[in-house]
Design an enzyme around this catalytic site. Structure first.
Site, short mmCIF file in Angstrom:
data_model
loop_
_atom_site.label_atom_id
_atom_site.label_comp_id
_atom_site.label_asym_id
_atom_site.label_seq_id
_atom_site.Cartn_x
_atom_site.Cartn_y
_atom_site.Cartn_z
N ASP A 62 -4.15 13.94 16.96
CA ASP A 62 -4.26 15.31 16.43
C ASP A 62 -5.73 15.70 16.54
O ASP A 62 -6.56 15.23 15.77
CB ASP A 62 -3.79 15.34 14.97
CG ASP A 62 -3.90 16.74 14.37
OD1 ASP A 62 -4.48 17.63 15.02
OD2 ASP A 62 -3.40 16.93 13.25
N ASN A 95 -9.10 20.30 25.95
CA ASN A 95 -8.13 21.35 26.30
C ASN A 95 -7.12 21.63 25.20
O ASN A 95 -6.67 22.77 25.06
CB ASN A 95 -7.39 20.90 27.58
CG ASN A 95 -6.09 21.64 27.76
OD1 ASN A 95 -6.08 22.80 28.16
ND2 ASN A 95 -4.96 20.98 27.44
N SER A 144 -11.97 27.41 27.00
CA SER A 144 -12.09 28.56 26.10
C SER A 144 -10.96 29.54 26.40
O SER A 144 -9.83 29.12 26.71
CB SER A 144 -13.47 29.21 26.29
OG SER A 144 -13.58 30.35 25.47
N SER A 145 -11.26 30.82 26.39
CA SER A 145 -10.24 31.85 26.65
C SER A 145 -10.94 33.14 27.05
O SER A 145 -12.04 33.43 26.58
CB SER A 145 -9.43 32.10 25.38
OG SER A 145 -8.66 33.28 25.51
N TYR A 158 -8.62 32.90 16.38
CA TYR A 158 -8.57 32.09 17.60
C TYR A 158 -9.78 32.38 18.48
O TYR A 158 -10.49 31.47 18.94
CB TYR A 158 -7.26 32.40 18.33
CG TYR A 158 -7.14 31.85 19.73
CD1 TYR A 158 -6.87 30.50 19.95
CD2 TYR A 158 -7.29 32.68 20.85
CE1 TYR A 158 -6.75 30.00 21.24
CE2 TYR A 158 -7.16 32.19 22.14
CZ TYR A 158 -6.89 30.84 22.32
OH TYR A 158 -6.77 30.35 23.60
N LYS A 162 -13.02 30.18 19.87
CA LYS A 162 -13.30 30.01 21.31
C LYS A 162 -14.72 30.49 21.64
O LYS A 162 -15.40 29.89 22.47
CB LYS A 162 -12.27 30.76 22.15
CG LYS A 162 -10.87 30.15 22.13
CD LYS A 162 -10.83 28.74 22.69
CE LYS A 162 -9.44 28.29 23.13
NZ LYS A 162 -9.38 26.86 23.48
N VAL A 191 -1.89 32.84 30.33
CA VAL A 191 -1.13 31.94 31.22
C VAL A 191 0.26 31.71 30.62
O VAL A 191 0.39 31.53 29.41
CB VAL A 191 -1.86 30.58 31.38
CG1 VAL A 191 -1.18 29.75 32.47
CG2 VAL A 191 -3.34 30.77 31.70
N THR A 193 2.58 29.65 29.45
CA THR A 193 2.89 28.29 28.95
C THR A 193 3.63 28.44 27.62
O THR A 193 3.99 29.55 27.23
CB THR A 193 1.59 27.48 28.70
OG1 THR A 193 0.89 28.10 27.63
CG2 THR A 193 0.71 27.42 29.94
N1 NAP Z 1 -1.78 29.77 27.73
C1 NAP Z 1 -2.72 30.69 27.65
O1 NAP Z 1 -2.47 31.89 27.82
C2 NAP Z 1 -4.14 30.30 27.38
C3 NAP Z 1 -5.14 31.25 27.65
C4 NAP Z 1 -6.46 30.92 27.39
C5 NAP Z 1 -6.78 29.68 26.90
N2 NAP Z 1 -5.79 28.78 26.64
C6 NAP Z 1 -6.19 27.49 26.10
O2 NAP Z 1 -5.72 26.46 26.95
C7 NAP Z 1 -5.51 25.26 26.20
C8 NAP Z 1 -4.12 24.73 26.51
O3 NAP Z 1 -3.15 25.71 26.17
P1 NAP Z 1 -1.70 25.69 26.83
O4 NAP Z 1 -1.37 27.09 27.19
O5 NAP Z 1 -1.59 24.65 27.85
O6 NAP Z 1 -0.82 25.28 25.53
P2 NAP Z 1 0.58 24.51 25.44
O7 NAP Z 1 1.38 24.68 26.67
O8 NAP Z 1 1.15 24.93 24.13
O9 NAP Z 1 0.15 22.95 25.36
C9 NAP Z 1 -0.63 22.53 24.29
C10 NAP Z 1 -1.04 21.08 24.48
O10 NAP Z 1 -1.91 20.73 23.38
C11 NAP Z 1 -1.32 19.69 22.63
N3 NAP Z 1 -1.55 19.94 21.21
C12 NAP Z 1 -1.08 20.92 20.43
N4 NAP Z 1 -1.52 20.80 19.17
C13 NAP Z 1 -2.31 19.71 19.14
C14 NAP Z 1 -3.05 19.04 18.14
N5 NAP Z 1 -3.09 19.46 16.86
N6 NAP Z 1 -3.73 17.93 18.50
C15 NAP Z 1 -3.70 17.47 19.75
N7 NAP Z 1 -3.01 18.05 20.74
C16 NAP Z 1 -2.33 19.16 20.43
C17 NAP Z 1 0.16 19.69 22.96
O11 NAP Z 1 0.71 18.39 22.74
P3 NAP Z 1 2.32 18.20 22.53
O12 NAP Z 1 2.94 18.37 23.90
O13 NAP Z 1 2.48 16.80 22.03
O14 NAP Z 1 2.77 19.22 21.56
C18 NAP Z 1 0.10 20.11 24.44
O15 NAP Z 1 -0.22 19.01 25.25
C19 NAP Z 1 -5.73 25.65 24.72
O16 NAP Z 1 -7.03 25.28 24.34
C20 NAP Z 1 -5.60 27.16 24.75
O17 NAP Z 1 -6.32 27.76 23.70
C21 NAP Z 1 -4.48 29.06 26.88
#
Ligand code: NAP
Length: 253
Positions: A62, A95, A144-145, A158, A162, A191, A193
């Site tokens: 975590d 990440n 970041s974002s 959030y 960031k 993105v 996801t």
């Molecule tokens: N998607 C977007 O639009 C976007 C845009 C800008 C920035 N970001 C950033 O990109 C990064 C990844 O986001 P994503 O879109 O890939 O999210 P995601 O698909 O929801 O995946 C999140 C990942 O983080 C892990 N996680 C969640 N909570 C956690 C915790 N408390 N401790 C450790 N690991 C944890 C999850 O593990 P489990 O699989 O075990 O749950 C999973 O591997 C984040 O920092 C996010 O802020 C995302």
């Protein structure tokens, strides 16, 4: 002693972290990654990386709970010593993260703490505790974002966290230079996801709005991001330091 390069990626089980893990493995770098609760997804990533021909290992962590970090590094370094003959690794990619969409006026102290802990405080101390184990020439890459550069409603906690990680990264770049460790930020746009309940995939209104604001006219895919982070782990990227690289298809230009 092994000369294999090793990357440690938080949140490598799904979304952006999963694609980073695969793209970095394709650069002939071994992978250690963390997951939070989704062991099944983590196991699938390990198998996929092994099929690429690299070693991979997943640890539960975590990243918002700083108290877990010492035991995480204990487990990580035991694994590295057993399998590589060294407790050192080369790349730390911060990440892992979750999102909360709420108006500023409705954001609670708990919401705020959750965002700060996972996106700033956790990143700060996981990086600090990594330093004894990061090889000279190592790299820290923080995710970041786009929301730290421009503002969209309902992401104030959030995006503030960031923004903090972007400032922190510049300090890392300066203070770790004597160890020849670089630090950079990759800032994705929206993105598709599971992040934030998967809104960037399933909320049609939001997807259309973001697509219209983006020069390349669509929401990002994880595959748009991983290769950029993988590039930052190559020798060719050694002179990039203290930078924020936005990977968004050109949003709010
Ligand atoms: N998607 C977007 O639009 C976007 C845009 C800008 C920035 N970001 C950033 O990109 C990064 C990844 O986001 P994503 O879109 O890939 O999210 P995601 O698909 O929801 O995946 C999140 C990942 O983080 C892990 N996680 C969640 N909570 C956690 C915790 N408390 N401790 C450790 N690991 C944890 C999850 O593990 P489990 O699989 O075990 O749950 C999973 O591997 C984040 O920092 C996010 O802020 C995302």
């Amino acid at each position: 002693m092994s000369t294999t390069k090793i990357a440690v990626i938080t949140g490598g089980s799904r979304g952006l972290g999963r694609d980073m893990a695969l793209k970095i493995a394709e650069k002939e770098i071994d992978i250690v990654f963390t997951y939070h609760s989704n062991l099944e997804a983590a196991s699938e990533v390990v198998k996929t990386i092994e099929n690429i021909g690299r070693k991979a290992k997943a640890f539960q962590l975590d990243t918002s709970n700083i108290k877990e970090f010492d035991s995480f590094y204990q487990k990580l370094t035991t694994y590295l010593i057993n399998d590589y003959g060294t407790e050192h690794f080369d790349f730390l990619i911060n990440n892992a993260g979750t999102g909360i969409y709420k108006p500023f006026t409705e954001t609670t102290e708990d919401d705020f703490d959750d965002m700060l802990n996972i996106h700033l405080k956790g990143v700060y101390f996981l990086s600090q505790k990594a330093i004894p184990y990061l090889n000279e020439g190592g790299r820290i890459i923080n995710i970041s974002s786009g929301l730290a550069r421009f503002s969209l409603p309902n992401s104030s906690a959030y995006a503030s966290a960031k923004g903090g990680v972007e400032v922190f990264t510049r300090y890392l770049a300066k203070e770790l230079a004597s160890k020849k460790i670089t630090a950079n930020v990759v800032a994705p746009g929206a993105v598709g996801t599971d992040f934030g309940g998967g809104e960037n995939r399933t909320n049609e209104k939001k997807v259309n709005t973001i697509s219209n604001l983006t020069a390349l006219g669509r929401v990002g895919e994880p595959e748009d991001l991983g290769g950029v982070v993988a590039f930052l782990c190559t020798e060719e990227a050694r002179w990039i330091n203290g930078q924020r690289i936005e990977v968004s298809g050109g949003i709010f230009l």
